[in-house]
Design an enzyme around this catalytic site. Sequence first.
Site, PDB file in Angstrom:
ATOM      1  N   ASP A 242      63.952 -36.905 -15.683  1.00 43.16           N
ATOM      2  CA  ASP A 242      64.592 -36.145 -16.792  1.00 43.16           C
ATOM      3  C   ASP A 242      66.058 -36.852 -16.914  1.00 43.16           C
ATOM      4  O   ASP A 242      66.539 -37.401 -15.939  1.00 43.16           O
ATOM      5  CB  ASP A 242      64.861 -34.811 -16.622  1.00 43.16           C
TER       6      ASP A 242
HETATM    7  N1  URA Z   1      60.925 -32.626 -11.786  1.00 38.12           N
HETATM    8  C1  URA Z   1      61.739 -32.146 -13.035  1.00 38.12           C
HETATM    9  O1  URA Z   1      61.897 -31.112 -13.316  1.00 38.12           O
HETATM   10  N2  URA Z   1      62.299 -33.240 -13.327  1.00 38.12           N
HETATM   11  C2  URA Z   1      62.559 -34.424 -12.911  1.00 38.12           C
HETATM   12  O2  URA Z   1      63.170 -35.502 -13.379  1.00 38.12           O
HETATM   13  C3  URA Z   1      61.436 -34.780 -11.859  1.00 38.12           C
HETATM   14  C4  URA Z   1      60.885 -33.836 -11.386  1.00 38.12           C
END
Ligand code: URA
Length: 238
Positions: free
Chosen positions: A104
């Site tokens: 993310d």
């Molecule tokens: N889990 C998440 O919530 N976000 C990420 O970027 C990776 C794993």
Amino acid sequence: MLQRLQKIIAAAGYCSRRKAEELISAGLIKVDGRVAVLGDRADPTINHILIDGEPLREAESFVYVLLNKPVGTVTTLNDPEGRPVVTDLIRDLSVRLFPVGRLDINTSGLLLLTNDGSLANQLAHPRHQVDKVYLVRVRGRLGEQAKRQLEKGVLLDDGLTAPARVSDLRIQGTHSWFTLTIHEGRNRQVRRMCEALGHQVSRLARVGYAFLTLNGLAPGQYRLLTKDEIDRLKSLGK
Ligand code: URA
């Protein structure tokens, strides 16, 4: 050697196998002058393959990059909103690299990028169960019950998560820190698992992927994988 067209296209680093299947179905691939159909095989050393009118280039020598993604960058090749993207950080390599999975925008840490579409697809496949290790900070005190739930599986709107490992739990004021190891790769999985247990994630960093760690790389820095690391990753993807 005869291989499925989608495999040839993905291995040349154009796109994923699935996207290649879409290109074939859309009639955009020609082999020796004939429009290919799904299921066709070819030999890239013999047959002349066109992708939307452009000849399939020789498979480039593959490049494998381990990046420490900083917070605020998007794991895509182009962001329609114009935000910084991870590939901006490795411009000097001048090859088109694809991220293996995604983090993310607000997650930092270990992200692999490669133009070896075949390995990227293999590693991203749930069958291979590659361990991903996250350092997590959540709001509130993570109790024993929530910890056990994370380890057993959390019911999310896309189903129950596979058992995970929680370690190094420590409470710091109004927050809790812990290390979470999962092998699935669902969208926003760690955030959703914690939210489902009433804990909002306030910091998230991926610190491990299979046997790889960030190993002193500062956010925004990257390094190329060694031959030995590449071979080990390939054997995981088998
Ligand atoms: N889990 C998440 O919530 N976000 C990420 O970027 C990776 C794993």
